[in-house]
Design a protein around this motif. Sequence first.
Motif, PDB file in Angstrom:
ATOM      1  N   THR A 193      72.027 -46.753 -59.930  1.00  0.00           N
ATOM      2  CA  THR A 193      71.247 -45.866 -60.381  1.00  0.00           C
ATOM      3  C   THR A 193      70.547 -44.780 -59.307  1.00  0.00           C
ATOM      4  O   THR A 193      69.744 -43.953 -59.738  1.00  0.00           O
ATOM      5  N   ARG A 194      70.680 -45.447 -58.006  1.00  0.00           N
ATOM      6  CA  ARG A 194      70.146 -44.501 -56.864  1.00  0.00           C
ATOM      7  C   ARG A 194      71.223 -44.284 -55.953  1.00  0.00           C
ATOM      8  O   ARG A 194      71.985 -44.814 -55.676  1.00  0.00           O
ATOM      9  N   VAL A 195      71.075 -43.100 -55.442  1.00  0.00           N
ATOM     10  CA  VAL A 195      71.996 -42.381 -54.471  1.00  0.00           C
ATOM     11  C   VAL A 195      71.845 -42.917 -53.096  1.00  0.00           C
ATOM     12  O   VAL A 195      70.634 -42.879 -52.568  1.00  0.00           O
ATOM     13  N   VAL A 196      72.528 -43.528 -52.508  1.00  0.00           N
ATOM     14  CA  VAL A 196      72.381 -43.875 -50.933  1.00  0.00           C
ATOM     15  C   VAL A 196      72.980 -42.565 -50.055  1.00  0.00           C
ATOM     16  O   VAL A 196      74.087 -42.239 -50.323  1.00  0.00           O
ATOM     17  N   PRO A 197      72.190 -42.174 -49.292  1.00  0.00           N
ATOM     18  CA  PRO A 197      72.663 -41.029 -48.226  1.00  0.00           C
ATOM     19  C   PRO A 197      73.645 -41.393 -47.691  1.00  0.00           C
ATOM     20  O   PRO A 197      74.122 -42.553 -47.158  1.00  0.00           O
ATOM     21  N   ALA A 198      74.673 -40.458 -47.371  1.00  0.00           N
ATOM     22  CA  ALA A 198      75.953 -40.435 -46.798  1.00  0.00           C
ATOM     23  C   ALA A 198      76.004 -39.898 -45.346  1.00  0.00           C
ATOM     24  O   ALA A 198      74.855 -39.407 -45.178  1.00  0.00           O
ATOM     25  N   GLU A 199      76.972 -40.115 -44.457  1.00  0.00           N
ATOM     26  CA  GLU A 199      76.998 -39.682 -43.315  1.00  0.00           C
ATOM     27  C   GLU A 199      77.314 -38.143 -43.500  1.00  0.00           C
ATOM     28  O   GLU A 199      78.187 -37.747 -44.411  1.00  0.00           O
ATOM     29  N   PRO A 200      76.889 -37.114 -42.490  1.00  0.00           N
ATOM     30  CA  PRO A 200      77.289 -35.813 -42.589  1.00  0.00           C
ATOM     31  C   PRO A 200      78.846 -35.918 -42.271  1.00  0.00           C
ATOM     32  O   PRO A 200      79.356 -36.697 -41.775  1.00  0.00           O
ATOM     33  N   PRO A 201      79.590 -35.067 -43.094  1.00  0.00           N
ATOM     34  CA  PRO A 201      80.835 -34.902 -43.064  1.00  0.00           C
ATOM     35  C   PRO A 201      81.404 -34.511 -41.794  1.00  0.00           C
ATOM     36  O   PRO A 201      80.893 -33.788 -41.028  1.00  0.00           O
ATOM     37  N   ALA A 202      82.554 -35.048 -41.480  1.00  0.00           N
ATOM     38  CA  ALA A 202      83.040 -34.638 -40.146  1.00  0.00           C
ATOM     39  C   ALA A 202      83.913 -33.272 -40.157  1.00  0.00           C
ATOM     40  O   ALA A 202      84.815 -33.109 -41.254  1.00  0.00           O
ATOM     41  N   GLY A 203      83.658 -32.409 -39.341  1.00  0.00           N
ATOM     42  CA  GLY A 203      84.219 -31.185 -39.293  1.00  0.00           C
ATOM     43  C   GLY A 203      83.669 -30.109 -40.574  1.00  0.00           C
ATOM     44  O   GLY A 203      82.375 -30.508 -40.781  1.00  0.00           O
ATOM     45  N   ARG A 204      84.260 -29.414 -40.937  1.00  0.00           N
ATOM     46  CA  ARG A 204      83.782 -28.368 -41.990  1.00  0.00           C
ATOM     47  C   ARG A 204      84.624 -28.318 -43.218  1.00  0.00           C
ATOM     48  O   ARG A 204      85.668 -28.156 -43.397  1.00  0.00           O
ATOM     49  N   PRO A 205      84.315 -29.286 -44.455  1.00  0.00           N
ATOM     50  CA  PRO A 205      84.921 -29.284 -45.648  1.00  0.00           C
ATOM     51  C   PRO A 205      85.188 -27.711 -46.123  1.00  0.00           C
ATOM     52  O   PRO A 205      84.226 -27.085 -45.887  1.00  0.00           O
ATOM     53  N   LEU A 206      86.106 -27.708 -46.905  1.00  0.00           N
ATOM     54  CA  LEU A 206      86.272 -26.318 -47.507  1.00  0.00           C
ATOM     55  C   LEU A 206      85.341 -26.198 -48.369  1.00  0.00           C
ATOM     56  O   LEU A 206      84.516 -24.740 -48.454  1.00  0.00           O
ATOM     57  N   ALA A 207      84.659 -26.751 -49.171  1.00  0.00           N
ATOM     58  CA  ALA A 207      83.503 -26.706 -50.167  1.00  0.00           C
ATOM     59  C   ALA A 207      82.369 -27.321 -49.399  1.00  0.00           C
ATOM     60  O   ALA A 207      81.551 -27.988 -49.811  1.00  0.00           O
ATOM     61  N   GLU A 208      81.945 -26.434 -48.237  1.00  0.00           N
ATOM     62  CA  GLU A 208      80.838 -26.961 -47.374  1.00  0.00           C
ATOM     63  C   GLU A 208      79.550 -26.645 -48.111  1.00  0.00           C
ATOM     64  O   GLU A 208      78.535 -27.452 -47.752  1.00  0.00           O
ATOM     65  N   GLY A 209      79.471 -25.799 -48.973  1.00  0.00           N
ATOM     66  CA  GLY A 209      77.994 -25.440 -49.520  1.00  0.00           C
ATOM     67  C   GLY A 209      77.491 -26.543 -50.396  1.00  0.00           C
ATOM     68  O   GLY A 209      76.259 -26.730 -50.755  1.00  0.00           O
ATOM     69  N   VAL A 210      78.455 -27.718 -50.761  1.00  0.00           N
ATOM     70  CA  VAL A 210      77.785 -28.714 -51.372  1.00  0.00           C
ATOM     71  C   VAL A 210      77.935 -29.938 -50.702  1.00  0.00           C
ATOM     72  O   VAL A 210      77.786 -31.270 -51.329  1.00  0.00           O
ATOM     73  N   ALA A 211      78.218 -29.854 -49.533  1.00  0.00           N
ATOM     74  CA  ALA A 211      78.289 -31.243 -48.428  1.00  0.00           C
ATOM     75  C   ALA A 211      77.149 -31.579 -48.049  1.00  0.00           C
ATOM     76  O   ALA A 211      76.764 -31.476 -47.040  1.00  0.00           O
ATOM     77  N   ILE A 212      76.391 -32.306 -49.119  1.00  0.00           N
ATOM     78  CA  ILE A 212      74.732 -32.681 -48.854  1.00  0.00           C
ATOM     79  C   ILE A 212      74.943 -34.142 -48.577  1.00  0.00           C
ATOM     80  O   ILE A 212      74.862 -34.867 -49.729  1.00  0.00           O
ATOM     81  N   PRO A 213      74.680 -34.652 -47.544  1.00  0.00           N
ATOM     82  CA  PRO A 213      74.438 -35.985 -47.307  1.00  0.00           C
ATOM     83  C   PRO A 213      73.301 -36.830 -48.185  1.00  0.00           C
ATOM     84  O   PRO A 213      73.639 -37.937 -48.717  1.00  0.00           O
ATOM     85  N   ASP A 214      72.249 -36.160 -48.110  1.00  0.00           N
ATOM     86  CA  ASP A 214      71.173 -36.733 -49.012  1.00  0.00           C
ATOM     87  C   ASP A 214      70.567 -35.808 -49.849  1.00  0.00           C
ATOM     88  O   ASP A 214      69.367 -35.009 -49.638  1.00  0.00           O
ATOM     89  N   PRO A 215      71.155 -35.674 -51.199  1.00  0.00           N
ATOM     90  CA  PRO A 215      70.913 -34.773 -51.978  1.00  0.00           C
ATOM     91  C   PRO A 215      69.455 -34.806 -52.588  1.00  0.00           C
ATOM     92  O   PRO A 215      69.322 -36.113 -53.249  1.00  0.00           O
ATOM     93  N   ALA A 216      68.601 -33.774 -52.678  1.00  0.00           N
ATOM     94  CA  ALA A 216      67.213 -33.848 -53.244  1.00  0.00           C
ATOM     95  C   ALA A 216      67.228 -34.300 -54.581  1.00  0.00           C
ATOM     96  O   ALA A 216      66.268 -35.049 -55.147  1.00  0.00           O
ATOM     97  N   ARG A 217      68.170 -34.009 -55.434  1.00  0.00           N
ATOM     98  CA  ARG A 217      67.801 -34.401 -56.961  1.00  0.00           C
ATOM     99  C   ARG A 217      69.206 -35.109 -57.174  1.00  0.00           C
ATOM    100  O   ARG A 217      69.740 -35.149 -58.405  1.00  0.00           O
ATOM    101  N   GLY A 218      69.805 -35.816 -56.266  1.00  0.00           N
ATOM    102  CA  GLY A 218      70.782 -36.711 -56.700  1.00  0.00           C
ATOM    103  C   GLY A 218      70.604 -37.761 -57.662  1.00  0.00           C
ATOM    104  O   GLY A 218      71.695 -37.993 -58.828  1.00  0.00           O
ATOM    105  N   ASP A 219      69.475 -38.501 -57.777  1.00  0.00           N
ATOM    106  CA  ASP A 219      69.170 -39.675 -58.526  1.00  0.00           C
ATOM    107  C   ASP A 219      69.202 -38.793 -60.058  1.00  0.00           C
ATOM    108  O   ASP A 219      69.492 -39.329 -61.055  1.00  0.00           O
ATOM    109  N   GLU A 220      68.523 -37.828 -59.921  1.00  0.00           N
ATOM    110  CA  GLU A 220      68.283 -36.959 -61.325  1.00  0.00           C
ATOM    111  C   GLU A 220      69.631 -36.505 -62.026  1.00  0.00           C
ATOM    112  O   GLU A 220      69.979 -36.808 -63.175  1.00  0.00           O
TER     113      GLU A 220
END
Length: 358
Positions: A251-278
């Motif tokens: 039910t809770r989101v655990v922060p991820a490591e930042p992505p290695a390199g630059r993913p194609l959909a870089e705009g949503v590569a958020i390691p600790d999303p503000a409204r992830g749980d929501e």
Amino acid sequence: MSRAVSAAVPPLPHLAAPGPPGPTAPASAWRYRDAFPLPRRMPPVSLGEGFVPLEPLRVAGLPPGVLALRDDLEPTGSWKDRGSTLLVSAMRAAGIREAVEDSSGNAALSLAAYARAAGIRLRAFVPESTPDGKKALIAAAGAELVEVPGPRPAATRAARRAAAHGAWWASHAVRPLHALGAATIAFNIHERLGRVPREVVAPVGQGGLLSGLARGFEALASAGHGPMPRLVGVQSAACAPIAAACSRGDTRVVPAEPPAGRPLAEGVAIPDPARGDEALAAARRSGGRIVAVDDLAVERALRLLWLSGCKVEPTAALPVAWLLARAARGAGADAGDVVVVLTGAGIRQGRSLVDGLG
């Protein structure tokens, strides 16, 4: 963003369903004004956002019955305009004259345009890796552009430091009014379609879009406009903390490591999303889920979208990539009555994207 900051993000309030727009209602998000907790006499800062076409999505490999909400046609080219019109209108009414924002590009461009229209000075903190086309547009829209080396969270930290010295932090990730702008996506779909669809699929980064979308459909359901559609949020597999929590049953989101390199959909590569749980809770309430797709799937979907005439950015291809994969598995026999939110235009990313697609 640390877990402590994430936990302090104000939850989105419930909304009322808007009444039927009258013949003089503006062709913008403000046709749904009565759904939001805003002063009746507050003048809007609007560029004509928030009432876009809903049209068949004819992409090779997709089953029939898939529709696209064309938020890539918004004034600054992304769904963020729906949130910016609400947030900046409230900022101007509150007398705010200087603000800071951190963004991977779309929110900064949107807020820059609306802040300029409102006479508010904006400093936009963006990752150094933001496409040059977007950076040029942010500056042209009137913002003071501050490029920040390092991954996406570094821009957030820089903006928060600037806010500590007096400027108001106009965070699209944290401020509830911005995320609530996504509720107008639900209202837009309902008005164009005449009902709610069975399923809505959208990209997920910070979680604001899916959280606001859920509030919109919940408001419609409470007013008797059909059941809540199933909400599916799609992340980039390069950085998918919400999808990981969903697959674990957490039910809770655990922060991820930042992505290695630059993913194609870089705009949503958020390691600790503000409204992830929501966002996770919203998807589950609807009977949906949060999933992830890899860069190869995103690139294929992006090419097919461009061939179909939808010149979107990589983030907007995430939902289509997932639907294509579902159809290929034979799991899409009942895949009709689906709406995909095409969240952003691709042309703004400049030659790197256009040349990359051949």
